[in-house]
Scaffold this active site. Structure first.
Site, PDB file in Angstrom:
ATOM      1  N   LYS A   1      -3.281  -2.450   6.046  1.00 27.51           N
ATOM      2  CA  LYS A   1      -4.128  -3.274   5.481  1.00 27.51           C
ATOM      3  C   LYS A   1      -5.146  -3.877   6.395  1.00 27.51           C
ATOM      4  CE  LYS A   1      -3.424  -3.382   0.865  1.00 27.51           C
ATOM      5  NZ  LYS A   1      -3.951  -3.985  -0.538  1.00 27.51           N
TER       6      LYS A   1
ATOM      7  N   HIS B   1      -0.657  -2.525  16.420  1.00 26.41           N
ATOM      8  CA  HIS B   1      -1.859  -2.940  15.525  1.00 26.41           C
ATOM      9  C   HIS B   1      -3.163  -2.959  16.094  1.00 26.41           C
ATOM     10  CE1 HIS B   1       1.980  -4.546  13.610  1.00 26.41           C
ATOM     11  NE2 HIS B   1       1.108  -4.410  12.433  1.00 26.41           N
TER      12      HIS B   1
ATOM     13  N   CYS C   1       3.516  -7.819  14.465  1.00 24.82           N
ATOM     14  CA  CYS C   1       4.784  -7.175  14.311  1.00 24.82           C
ATOM     15  C   CYS C   1       5.839  -8.240  14.481  1.00 24.82           C
ATOM     16  CB  CYS C   1       4.911  -6.421  15.814  1.00 24.82           C
ATOM     17  SG  CYS C   1       3.931  -5.281  16.008  1.00 24.82           S
TER      18      CYS C   1
ATOM     19  N   CYS D   1       3.309 -10.131  19.655  1.00 25.34           N
ATOM     20  CA  CYS D   1       2.371  -9.833  18.493  1.00 25.34           C
ATOM     21  C   CYS D   1       2.788 -10.397  17.245  1.00 25.34           C
ATOM     22  CB  CYS D   1       2.372  -8.272  18.541  1.00 25.34           C
ATOM     23  SG  CYS D   1       1.579  -7.673  16.847  1.00 25.34           S
TER      24      CYS D   1
ATOM     25  N   HIS E   1       0.870  -1.315  -0.059  1.00 22.39           N
ATOM     26  CA  HIS E   1       0.013  -0.062   0.121  1.00 22.39           C
ATOM     27  C   HIS E   1       0.883   1.133   0.111  1.00 22.39           C
ATOM     28  CE1 HIS E   1       0.790   0.362   4.381  1.00 22.39           C
ATOM     29  NE2 HIS E   1       0.021  -0.721   4.578  1.00 22.39           N
TER      30      HIS E   1
ATOM     31  N   LYS F   1      -2.187   4.760  11.521  1.00 21.50           N
ATOM     32  CA  LYS F   1      -1.290   4.178  10.715  1.00 21.50           C
ATOM     33  C   LYS F   1      -2.189   3.551   9.348  1.00 21.50           C
ATOM     34  CE  LYS F   1       2.368   0.902  10.044  1.00 21.50           C
ATOM     35  NZ  LYS F   1       2.741  -0.460  10.485  1.00 21.50           N
TER      36      LYS F   1
ATOM     37  N   CYS G   1      -1.789  -4.986  21.237  1.00 25.64           N
ATOM     38  CA  CYS G   1      -0.372  -4.319  20.600  1.00 25.64           C
ATOM     39  C   CYS G   1      -0.381  -2.873  20.255  1.00 25.64           C
ATOM     40  CB  CYS G   1      -0.017  -5.217  19.544  1.00 25.64           C
ATOM     41  SG  CYS G   1       1.089  -4.372  18.320  1.00 25.64           S
TER      42      CYS G   1
ATOM     43  N   HIS H   1       4.167   1.486   2.291  1.00 24.86           N
ATOM     44  CA  HIS H   1       5.248   0.752   1.822  1.00 24.86           C
ATOM     45  C   HIS H   1       6.013   1.473   0.755  1.00 24.86           C
ATOM     46  CE1 HIS H   1       2.653  -2.546   3.096  1.00 24.86           C
ATOM     47  NE2 HIS H   1       3.558  -2.733   4.067  1.00 24.86           N
TER      48      HIS H   1
HETATM   49  N1  MSP Z   1       9.317  -7.296   7.367  1.00 17.98           N
HETATM   50  C1  MSP Z   1       9.751  -6.265   8.543  1.00 17.98           C
HETATM   51  C2  MSP Z   1      10.648  -5.619   7.812  1.00 17.98           C
HETATM   52  C3  MSP Z   1      12.030  -6.166   8.057  1.00 17.98           C
HETATM   53  S1  MSP Z   1      13.585  -5.038   7.626  1.00 17.98           S
HETATM   54  C4  MSP Z   1      14.634  -6.202   7.893  1.00 17.98           C
HETATM   55  C5  MSP Z   1       8.169  -5.407   8.292  1.00 17.98           C
HETATM   56  N2  MSP Z   1       7.744  -5.188   7.162  1.00 17.98           N
HETATM   57  S2  MSP Z   1       6.333  -4.619   6.922  1.00 17.98           S
HETATM   58  O1  MSP Z   1       5.757  -4.848   5.563  1.00 17.98           O
HETATM   59  O2  MSP Z   1       5.493  -4.720   7.761  1.00 17.98           O
HETATM   60  O3  MSP Z   1       6.607  -2.956   6.983  1.00 17.98           O
HETATM   61  C6  MSP Z   1       7.712  -2.432   6.000  1.00 17.98           C
HETATM   62  C7  MSP Z   1       7.693  -0.941   6.200  1.00 17.98           C
HETATM   63  O4  MSP Z   1       6.607  -0.478   5.908  1.00 17.98           O
HETATM   64  C8  MSP Z   1       8.096  -0.386   7.497  1.00 17.98           C
HETATM   65  O5  MSP Z   1       9.143   0.373   7.697  1.00 17.98           O
HETATM   66  C9  MSP Z   1       6.825   0.215   7.977  1.00 17.98           C
HETATM   67  O6  MSP Z   1       6.770   1.228   8.985  1.00 17.98           O
HETATM   68  C10 MSP Z   1       6.400   0.530   6.623  1.00 17.98           C
HETATM   69  N3  MSP Z   1       5.036   0.885   6.783  1.00 17.98           N
HETATM   70  C11 MSP Z   1       3.736   0.238   6.916  1.00 17.98           C
HETATM   71  N4  MSP Z   1       2.640   0.883   7.038  1.00 17.98           N
HETATM   72  C12 MSP Z   1       3.143   2.072   6.916  1.00 17.98           C
HETATM   73  C13 MSP Z   1       2.603   3.529   6.834  1.00 17.98           C
HETATM   74  N5  MSP Z   1       1.185   3.549   6.961  1.00 17.98           N
HETATM   75  N6  MSP Z   1       3.246   4.685   6.543  1.00 17.98           N
HETATM   76  C14 MSP Z   1       4.357   4.699   6.286  1.00 17.98           C
HETATM   77  N7  MSP Z   1       5.264   3.582   6.441  1.00 17.98           N
HETATM   78  C15 MSP Z   1       4.642   2.270   6.831  1.00 17.98           C
HETATM   79  O7  MSP Z   1       8.351  -4.512   8.996  1.00 17.98           O
END
Ligand code: MSP
Length: 545
Positions: free
Chosen positions: A317, A166, A144, A141, A32, A314, A163, A35
């Site tokens: 999904k 989440h 997380c 969690c 989304h 935040k 959590c 990411h």
């Molecule tokens: N797999 C772990 C990261 C491992 S790095 C060695 C993870 N993955 S994640 O897919 O859940 O999140 C990846 C990144 O996306 C994180 O940095 C997280 O902060 C970011 N984001 C997820 N939702 C977000 C927003 N709504 N806004 C900005 N970034 C966000 O964590």
């Protein structure tokens, strides 16, 4: 003390690549806006450095092990590997391609080049006595993939503990696990943060980590034995390696750790780890401690970006607030998308997205200020000089002001972009766009054109040359952010036959005046930012995947 990422040889040249990483994303779901935010930021940062003539390595990838992925695959009736393969090929890789992300590599944690090296790394730590067997019970969690500190939990209904990220119930886990002696690294980490005040940015993130580490660190459980979707612990394969240890090591395994020493030394450690603020501790505490424990150099910087928020929460999904980037690129185009989030939100702070704000910025900053400037100048060179850029022979005070302003804008933009202040960098560039617009309004070339005298024609030529030369610099400066648009502009200025490819123009050199030669063939070219209301639906096959 461990060295950080920058090395220079005696000639002052960088031997090591400027190495930037994004988090590797969980493939439990499709990407989304949140990411894409971090990945686009990394792409802009690395394109900027590449365009300074630096050696650069930009890494992204996917995090494919752990309970979260396993449960998602089970719920969808496929194996975890099948699930990961599908999501990576149908959703994640196509998105980065669609957004024009120029990553040098894409690592998947299920690849053998990763799993073998992770086992070696963990085995090394075990052999060094950094890992021991113990028991642990605590709230976990799954979203997380993290044991939580009980004091951080929120109260839910019926006495449930939630959590804080989440807002979902945590699970109590009790296991016999392997532990990494993280607690021993607190003093070393604090000493390191002290000696490297820029290691964690922004300041709010640094403060959070400092106070967390000062409270004292606990040893970290680094294995799990109640499920098997992970990399087996080499000396005790009933356990799999904790998904975060596995994941963090991607930054080393992807650049040749234990396999290609020359590549590893020429790349590792990262100069910048871009992370969301929710995964800051993993990167700023656990990761450097793991590296110190294995006598490897620690990264140059961990930069925590804020969250994209929806309704004060935040975007995610799981909250059903995740917006697919393609929904926005269909309407605004890829370049405007890349621009918008970096321009609208100070990197490091939370920000909200709204269609209204995006539309307003698109129209005023991109279509009106920038796009119109480019089309007006090209149209006037066409009308008054039959498309051949005239020479500038009558520079006056107004031109001098623009020359100096460009030097200032480039210097500020270069400093800010390199400091990951994308908003500040774009402010400097768009401040210059405004100045050029003001210059044209004041100089009124359409009136000067009516003066047939040699002096009048020389002024007209000077005004148009000055405007086109300004656009030449803007194409270079905006190329890391809006590569397709900048290329269109470069083409419309007829720059390539004289100056070469756009990507080969050093950004820091873009303020050197007089690079476009007289006689360059200026054409009207494509509209850079079509009016939104007239914009046809943009079908993009890659984005449909
Ligand atoms: N797999 C772990 C990261 C491992 S790095 C060695 C993870 N993955 S994640 O897919 O859940 O999140 C990846 C990144 O996306 C994180 O940095 C997280 O902060 C970011 N984001 C997820 N939702 C977000 C927003 N709504 N806004 C900005 N970034 C966000 O964590």
């Amino acid at each position: 003390m461990a060295a950080t990422g920058t090395t220079e040889n005696t000639a002052g040249e960088r031997e090591k690549a400027f190495y930037v990483t994004t988090p590797i994303y969980y493939v439990n779901d499709a990407p989304h806006l949140g990411h894409a935010y971090t990945t686009v930021a990394g792409d802009v940062l690395t394109r900027w450095h590449r365009q300074r003539g630096e050696k650069v390595w930009f890494l992204t990838g996917t995090d494919e092990h752990g309970q979260k992925i396993m449960r998602t695959a089970e719920a969808n009736g496929v194996t975890p590997q099948e699930w990961c393969d599908k999501l990576v090929t149908a959703a994640w890789k196509p998105l980065w391609e669609h957004l024009n992300v120029a990553n040098d590599d894409f690592i998947r944690t299920t690849e053998k080049r990763h799993t073998d090296r992770v086992q070696e790394f963990v085995q090394d730590l075990f052999d060094k006595g950094e890992i021991y067997k113990g028991g642990y019970e605590g709230p976990y969690c799954v979203a997380c993939e993290e044991f939580k500190v009980p004091g951080d939990l929120l109260d839910g209904e019926d006495g449930q503990k939630l959590c804080p990220v989440h807002k979902r119930p945590v699970e109590m886990l009790k296991e016999e696990n392997y532990f990494f002696k993280l607690s021993e690294y607190g003093p070393k980490l604090l000493e390191f943060y002290e000696a490297n005040p820029d290691f964690i940015q922004p300041a709010s993130a640094r403060n959070e980590v400092l106070s967390f580490v000062r409270q004292g660190l606990q040893d970290l459980s680094i294995s799990r034995s109640t499920f098997d979707w992970g990399i087996p612990v080499p000396w005790d394969p009933k356990h799999v390696i904790y998904v975060w240890i596995d994941a963090l090591l991607n930054y080393a395994t992807a650049v040749g750790y234990g396999a290609d020493q020359a590549k590893f030394e020429g790349t590792f450690p990262a100069d910048v780890h871009l992370v969301g603020k929710d995964i800051l501790r993993f990167h700023a505490v656990i990761w450097p401690a793991m590296l110190m424990a294995n006598s490897l150099p620690v990264p140059g910087k961990v930069f925590a970006n804020g969250w994209l928020m929806v309704g004060g929460e935040k975007m995610s999904k799981s909250n059903l607030t995740g917006i697919a980037p393609q929904q926005l690129t269909d309407h605004f185009g890829v370049d405007a998308y890349r621009y918008y989030f970096l321009r609208a939100i100070q990197f490091g702070q939370d920000g909200s997205f709204s269609w209204e704000d995006f539309s307003a910025r698109y129209t005023s900053e991109l279509a009106n200020d920038f796009g119109n400037l480019a089309s007006r100048v090209a149209a006037m060179v066409g009308k008054y000089f039959e498309g051949a850029l005239p020479a500038s022979t009558a520079d006056g005070e107004a031109e001098g002001v623009l020359h100096s302003a460009l030097i200032e804008a480039v210097a500020v933009a270069d400093d800010k972009m390199r400091a990951l202040d994308f908003q500040g960098g774009l402010d400097a560039v768009f401040g210059y766009v405004k100045l050029v617009n003001g210059y044209i309004t004041e100089q009124e070339p359409w009136k000067v054109a009516k003066d047939d005298s040699a002096a009048g024609q020389a002024r007209l030529a000077t005004i148009l040359y000055t405007s086109a030369e300004s656009l030449r610099a803007l194409a270079v400066l905006l190329n890391p952010v809006m590569p397709e648009t900048s290329q269109k502009l470069w083409d419309s200025l007829g720059a390539e036959p004289h100056l070469g490819p756009l990507a080969a123009q050093p950004v820091q050199d873009s303020s050197r005046w007089g690079q476009l030669p007289a006689g360059a063939v200026v054409t009207k070219g494509a509209v850079l930012f079509p009016r939104l209301e007239e914009q046809p639906a943009r079908g993009d096959k890659k984005a449909d995947a």
